[in-house]
Scaffold this motif. Structure first.
Motif, PDB file in Angstrom:
ATOM      1  N   ILE A 245      43.491  40.312  33.099  1.00 59.51           N
ATOM      2  CA  ILE A 245      42.382  39.936  33.987  1.00 59.51           C
ATOM      3  C   ILE A 245      41.767  38.617  33.535  1.00 59.51           C
ATOM      4  CG2 ILE A 245      40.110  40.624  34.851  1.00 59.51           C
ATOM      5  CD1 ILE A 245      41.010  43.526  34.435  1.00 59.51           C
ATOM      6  N   MET A 246      41.654  38.436  32.223  1.00 61.06           N
ATOM      7  CA  MET A 246      41.096  37.199  31.704  1.00 61.06           C
ATOM      8  C   MET A 246      41.978  36.008  32.085  1.00 61.06           C
ATOM      9  SD  MET A 246      38.272  36.706  29.838  1.00 61.06           S
ATOM     10  CE  MET A 246      38.073  38.075  28.707  1.00 61.06           C
ATOM     11  N   CYS A 247      43.282  36.179  31.967  1.00 62.35           N
ATOM     12  CA  CYS A 247      44.202  35.091  32.335  1.00 62.35           C
ATOM     13  C   CYS A 247      44.149  34.807  33.831  1.00 62.35           C
ATOM     14  CB  CYS A 247      45.627  35.457  31.912  1.00 62.35           C
ATOM     15  SG  CYS A 247      45.878  35.480  30.123  1.00 62.35           S
ATOM     16  N   LEU A 248      44.062  35.839  34.652  1.00 60.94           N
ATOM     17  CA  LEU A 248      43.941  35.639  36.095  1.00 60.94           C
ATOM     18  C   LEU A 248      42.665  34.880  36.433  1.00 60.94           C
ATOM     19  CD1 LEU A 248      45.106  39.059  37.604  1.00 60.94           C
ATOM     20  CD2 LEU A 248      46.198  36.839  37.896  1.00 60.94           C
ATOM     21  N   GLY A 249      41.571  35.255  35.764  1.00 66.28           N
ATOM     22  CA  GLY A 249      40.312  34.564  36.012  1.00 66.28           C
ATOM     23  C   GLY A 249      40.378  33.084  35.658  1.00 66.28           C
ATOM     24  N   ILE A 250      41.087  32.769  34.580  1.00 67.98           N
ATOM     25  CA  ILE A 250      41.179  31.374  34.133  1.00 67.98           C
ATOM     26  C   ILE A 250      42.183  30.581  34.973  1.00 67.98           C
ATOM     27  CG2 ILE A 250      41.862  29.909  32.197  1.00 67.98           C
ATOM     28  CD1 ILE A 250      40.793  32.104  30.321  1.00 67.98           C
ATOM     29  N   TRP A 251      43.358  31.160  35.222  1.00 74.70           N
ATOM     30  CA  TRP A 251      44.429  30.416  35.899  1.00 74.70           C
ATOM     31  C   TRP A 251      44.300  30.422  37.415  1.00 74.70           C
ATOM     32  CZ3 TRP A 251      48.578  33.215  32.478  1.00 74.70           C
ATOM     33  CH2 TRP A 251      48.528  32.674  31.188  1.00 74.70           C
ATOM     34  N   VAL A 252      43.853  31.541  37.986  1.00 73.72           N
ATOM     35  CA  VAL A 252      43.798  31.660  39.447  1.00 73.72           C
ATOM     36  C   VAL A 252      42.437  31.235  39.994  1.00 73.72           C
ATOM     37  CG1 VAL A 252      44.021  33.226  41.421  1.00 73.72           C
ATOM     38  CG2 VAL A 252      45.537  33.493  39.434  1.00 73.72           C
ATOM     39  N   PHE A 253      41.355  31.680  39.340  1.00 72.22           N
ATOM     40  CA  PHE A 253      40.013  31.416  39.854  1.00 72.22           C
ATOM     41  C   PHE A 253      39.304  30.279  39.124  1.00 72.22           C
ATOM     42  CE2 PHE A 253      40.834  35.961  40.721  1.00 72.22           C
ATOM     43  CZ  PHE A 253      40.759  35.926  42.100  1.00 72.22           C
ATOM     44  N   ASP A 254      40.033  29.590  38.235  1.00 68.00           N
ATOM     45  CA  ASP A 254      39.491  28.413  37.533  1.00 68.00           C
ATOM     46  C   ASP A 254      38.239  28.727  36.727  1.00 68.00           C
ATOM     47  OD1 ASP A 254      41.488  26.728  38.547  1.00 68.00           O
ATOM     48  OD2 ASP A 254      40.383  26.475  40.414  1.00 68.00           O
ATOM     49  N   MET A 255      38.149  29.923  36.183  1.00 70.21           N
ATOM     50  CA  MET A 255      37.007  30.269  35.350  1.00 70.21           C
ATOM     51  C   MET A 255      37.153  29.554  34.006  1.00 70.21           C
ATOM     52  SD  MET A 255      35.552  34.036  34.355  1.00 70.21           S
ATOM     53  CE  MET A 255      34.042  34.218  33.390  1.00 70.21           C
ATOM     54  N   PRO A 256      36.152  28.796  33.589  1.00 70.63           N
ATOM     55  CA  PRO A 256      36.291  28.045  32.330  1.00 70.63           C
ATOM     56  C   PRO A 256      36.141  28.935  31.112  1.00 70.63           C
ATOM     57  CG  PRO A 256      34.097  27.745  33.218  1.00 70.63           C
ATOM     58  CD  PRO A 256      34.842  28.572  34.232  1.00 70.63           C
ATOM     59  N   CYS A 257      36.611  28.436  29.988  1.00 74.20           N
ATOM     60  CA  CYS A 257      36.380  29.100  28.708  1.00 74.20           C
ATOM     61  C   CYS A 257      36.000  28.020  27.707  1.00 74.20           C
ATOM     62  CB  CYS A 257      37.618  29.866  28.247  1.00 74.20           C
ATOM     63  SG  CYS A 257      37.348  30.814  26.727  1.00 74.20           S
ATOM     64  N   TYR A 258      34.704  27.682  27.713  1.00 76.36           N
ATOM     65  CA  TYR A 258      34.220  26.599  26.874  1.00 76.36           C
ATOM     66  C   TYR A 258      34.049  27.015  25.420  1.00 76.36           C
ATOM     67  CZ  TYR A 258      33.101  24.462  31.395  1.00 76.36           C
ATOM     68  OH  TYR A 258      33.176  23.960  32.655  1.00 76.36           O
ATOM     69  N   GLY A 259      33.928  28.317  25.186  1.00 76.61           N
ATOM     70  CA  GLY A 259      33.671  28.799  23.833  1.00 76.61           C
ATOM     71  C   GLY A 259      34.934  29.175  23.090  1.00 76.61           C
ATOM     72  N   SER A 260      34.750  29.930  22.026  1.00 74.45           N
ATOM     73  CA  SER A 260      35.843  30.309  21.135  1.00 74.45           C
ATOM     74  C   SER A 260      36.686  31.421  21.744  1.00 74.45           C
ATOM     75  CB  SER A 260      35.271  30.760  19.791  1.00 74.45           C
ATOM     76  OG  SER A 260      36.249  31.380  19.004  1.00 74.45           O
ATOM     77  N   GLY A 261      38.020  31.219  21.749  1.00 74.44           N
ATOM     78  CA  GLY A 261      38.925  32.244  22.245  1.00 74.44           C
ATOM     79  C   GLY A 261      38.925  33.481  21.368  1.00 74.44           C
ATOM     80  N   TRP A 262      38.897  33.278  20.048  1.00 74.46           N
ATOM     81  CA  TRP A 262      38.904  34.447  19.171  1.00 74.46           C
ATOM     82  C   TRP A 262      37.585  35.200  19.244  1.00 74.46           C
ATOM     83  CZ3 TRP A 262      35.499  35.428  15.256  1.00 74.46           C
ATOM     84  CH2 TRP A 262      34.772  34.360  14.734  1.00 74.46           C
ATOM     85  N   GLY A 263      36.507  34.485  19.553  1.00 75.49           N
ATOM     86  CA  GLY A 263      35.216  35.153  19.757  1.00 75.49           C
ATOM     87  C   GLY A 263      35.252  36.067  20.969  1.00 75.49           C
ATOM     88  N   VAL A 264      35.882  35.600  22.065  1.00 78.17           N
ATOM     89  CA  VAL A 264      36.037  36.433  23.264  1.00 78.17           C
ATOM     90  C   VAL A 264      36.907  37.647  22.950  1.00 78.17           C
ATOM     91  CG1 VAL A 264      36.914  36.498  25.626  1.00 78.17           C
ATOM     92  CG2 VAL A 264      35.717  34.464  24.812  1.00 78.17           C
ATOM     93  N   ALA A 265      38.001  37.425  22.185  1.00 77.03           N
ATOM     94  CA  ALA A 265      38.888  38.530  21.822  1.00 77.03           C
ATOM     95  C   ALA A 265      38.158  39.569  20.974  1.00 77.03           C
ATOM     96  CB  ALA A 265      40.104  37.990  21.072  1.00 77.03           C
ATOM     97  N   LEU A 266      37.339  39.111  20.032  1.00 80.74           N
ATOM     98  CA  LEU A 266      36.560  40.031  19.196  1.00 80.74           C
ATOM     99  C   LEU A 266      35.579  40.833  20.033  1.00 80.74           C
ATOM    100  CD1 LEU A 266      35.667  41.102  16.428  1.00 80.74           C
ATOM    101  CD2 LEU A 266      34.163  39.107  16.227  1.00 80.74           C
ATOM    102  N   LEU A 267      34.914  40.163  20.962  1.00 79.56           N
ATOM    103  CA  LEU A 267      33.958  40.833  21.842  1.00 79.56           C
ATOM    104  C   LEU A 267      34.658  41.909  22.671  1.00 79.56           C
ATOM    105  CD1 LEU A 267      30.876  40.461  22.742  1.00 79.56           C
ATOM    106  CD2 LEU A 267      31.831  39.269  24.713  1.00 79.56           C
ATOM    107  N   CYS A 268      35.837  41.576  23.229  1.00 82.89           N
ATOM    108  CA  CYS A 268      36.586  42.543  24.030  1.00 82.89           C
ATOM    109  C   CYS A 268      37.028  43.736  23.181  1.00 82.89           C
ATOM    110  CB  CYS A 268      37.804  41.873  24.663  1.00 82.89           C
ATOM    111  SG  CYS A 268      37.418  40.647  25.929  1.00 82.89           S
ATOM    112  N   GLY A 269      37.495  43.460  21.956  1.00 83.82           N
ATOM    113  CA  GLY A 269      37.936  44.542  21.090  1.00 83.82           C
ATOM    114  C   GLY A 269      36.826  45.519  20.751  1.00 83.82           C
TER     115      GLY A 269
END
Length: 379
Positions: A245-269
Motif C-alpha cells: 500500500i505504501m508503494c502504491l501511494g508513492i508510485w501511483v498517487f504521488d504521495m511524497p516521503c520527505y522523511g526517513s524510510g527506516w523511521g516509517v518502517a519502524l512506525l509500521c512495525g
C-alpha cells in the motif's frame, strides 16, 4: 389452542432473550452507543481551534480588530505568536496550531490608502478535511469584517467604496489538496487492523473453540511458543500488505516521503505489533470465533475509522472523545506517518508517536500472551 401455544412460544422466546446479556447488549447498548458516537464524531463544526499569528503590522488597530473578530466568533483562539516565516513550519510540525494568520506590515495603512489590504491564511493541509473547514470559517469571518467596515464607512457619510480585506490562502504539505495524502495512512491502519488484529483474534478463537489449542498445550511446546508461532505469519502478511500500500501511494498517487524510510518502517512495525497484541487480547477474552469477530469489529475496526483522525478531525470532537482517540493506536500511527512522509520531520521529532506505539505494543503483547496462555492452561 393454536393461538395459546403460539403466544406461549413467544413468551418463552422473550424470556430467553432477556436472560441473554449479550443479546441485550447487541439490541440496546450498541445502537445507543453508535448514535451518540456518530453524533459527536461526524461534525463539520469547529470550536476554539488553535491558531498562531504573525503580525508584521506591530499591533495595527485594524489587525487587532481582525484578530479579535476571529476569536470573538468562538471558532478560533490565538495560542502562539510567530516572529518570522521560518517559524510557521515549526509550529505546524509540533502540532501546536491548525492555522497561522499572517498580517503584513502596513496592513492598516494600505487599507486606508488603497481601500483594501491582504491577510494570508496558512494551514496544515496534511488533513484535508480540517484544512478546508478552517479556511472556510476564517474566510467567512473576514468577509463579515469587510461588511462591517463598509457599513461603518457609509454611515460616516463616505461613498460605498467596496472596502476589502482580501485573503491569500496557503496550504502547506499538500498544496493541491490531494485526498490520497489523507487516505493512504488511514487505509494502512485499516488493513493492519483487519489482517493483524481481526484475523489473529478470529483464528485463535476458532482454534480455542475446536479444542486444537488445548491439545497443543499438552505437547512439549511452551504456550508462548505456540501463540507466537500462530501470529508470526500474520505479522509477515501484514508487513507485506503495508509495504504494498505504501508503494502504491508513492508510485501511483504521488504521495511524497520527505522523511526517513527506516523511521516509517519502524512506525509500521510497532503499529502491527500493537494490533496483533489487541487481536490476541480479544481472543483470550472470548470463547467463540463469532464473539471474536464481533469484538474486533466494535473494539478495533470502528475506532480505527471514527476515532483515529482518518476521516473525522479529532480537534472537532468533544474533549472526552479526544482523550479516547489518544488511546487508539491508529491515531498515533496516522499522526506519525503524516509527520514523517508529508512534513519531513526527523525521527527525533517522532519520539512521542514511536514511544507510545512501542509502549502499547509491549504492554498489549505481554498482557495478551499471559491471559491467553492462562485461559488455555489445562486445569
Amino acid at each position: 389452542m393454536t393461538n395459546g401455544v403460539f403466544w406461549s412460544f413467544v413468551a418463552k422466546e422473550w424470556r430467553h432473550i432477556l436472560r441473554e446479556r449479550r443479546t441485550l447488549v447487541m439490541l440496546f447498548v450498541i445502537p445507543l452507543a453508535l448514535v451518540l458516537l456518530f453524533g459527536y464524531v461526524i461534525s463539520t463544526d469547529i470550536d476554539h481551534t488553535p491558531v498562531a499569528v504573525l503580525d508584521g503590522s506591530q499591533g495595527d488597530p485594524l489587525a487587532r480588530r481582525l484578530i479579535d473578530k476571529l476569536q470573538a466568533a468562538g471558532r478560533f483562539r490565538v495560542v502562539a505568536k510567530v516572529r518570522s516565516d521560518g517559524e510557521i513550519d515549526e509550529v505546524f510540525r509540533r502540532g501546536v496550531v491548525k492555522m497561522v494568520v499572517v498580517i503584513p506590515s502596513g496592513f492598516g495603512s494600505d487599507a486606508r490608502r488603497y481601500g483594501g489590504t491582504t491577510v494570508q491564511l496558512v494551514t496544515d493541509a496534511s488533513d484535508v478535511n480540517m484544512a478546508t473547514t478552517v479556511i472556510g470559517y476564517a474566510t467567512a469571518i473576514v468577509a463579515d469584517l469587510n461588511a462591517e467596515l463598509n457599513a461603518a464607512a457609509v454611515a460616516a457619510g463616505g461613498a460605498e467604496a467596496g472596502f476589502a480585506v482580501r485573503t491569500n490562502v496557503r496550504m502547506m504539505y499538500n498544496p493541491e489538496l490531494k485526498s490520497a495524502y489523507m487516505f493512504v495512512p488511514g487505509v494502512i491502519a485499516l488493513i493492519v487492523m483487519i489482517v493483524a488484529a481481526m484475523m489473529t483474534s478470529v483464528t485463535l478463537a476458532r482454534e480455542k473453540e475446536t479444542g486444537t489449542l488445548r491439545m497443543l498445550t499438552v505437547s512439549p511446546l511452551r504456550g508462548r511458543t505456540i501463540v507466537l508461532g500462530k501470529v508470526v505469519p500474520y505479522f509477515l502478511l501484514t508487513a507485506i500488505n503495508t509495504g504494498m500500500i505504501m508503494c502504491l501511494g508513492i508510485w501511483v498517487f504521488d504521495m511524497p516521503c520527505y522523511g526517513s524510510g527506516w523511521g516509517v518502517a519502524l512506525l509500521c512495525g510497532l503499529f502491527i505489533l500493537a494490533a496483533i497484541g489487541l487481536g490476541v487480547l480479544i481472543s483470550s477474552l472470548v470463547k467463540t470465533q463469532q464473539s471474536a469477530l464481533t469484538g474486533s469489529l466494535l473494539g478495533l475496526f470502528l475506532p480505527t475509522v471514527l476515532l483515529s483522525g482518518f476521516i473525522f478531525p479529532i480537534a472537532n470532537m468533544p474533549l472526552v472523545l479526544q482523550w479516547v482517540c489518544r488511546c487508539v493506536p491508529a491515531t498515533w500511527f496516522i499522526e506519525g506517518v503524516k509527520g514523517l512522509m508529508l512534513k519531513g520531520q526527523p525521527v527525533a521529532d517522532m519520539v512521542l508517536p514511536l514511544g507510545i506505539l512501542g509502549g502499547m505494543a509491549v504492554l498489549l503483547v505481554g498482557v495478551a500472551l499471559r491471559l491467553f496462555i492462562r485461559s488455555e492452561r489445562p486445569q
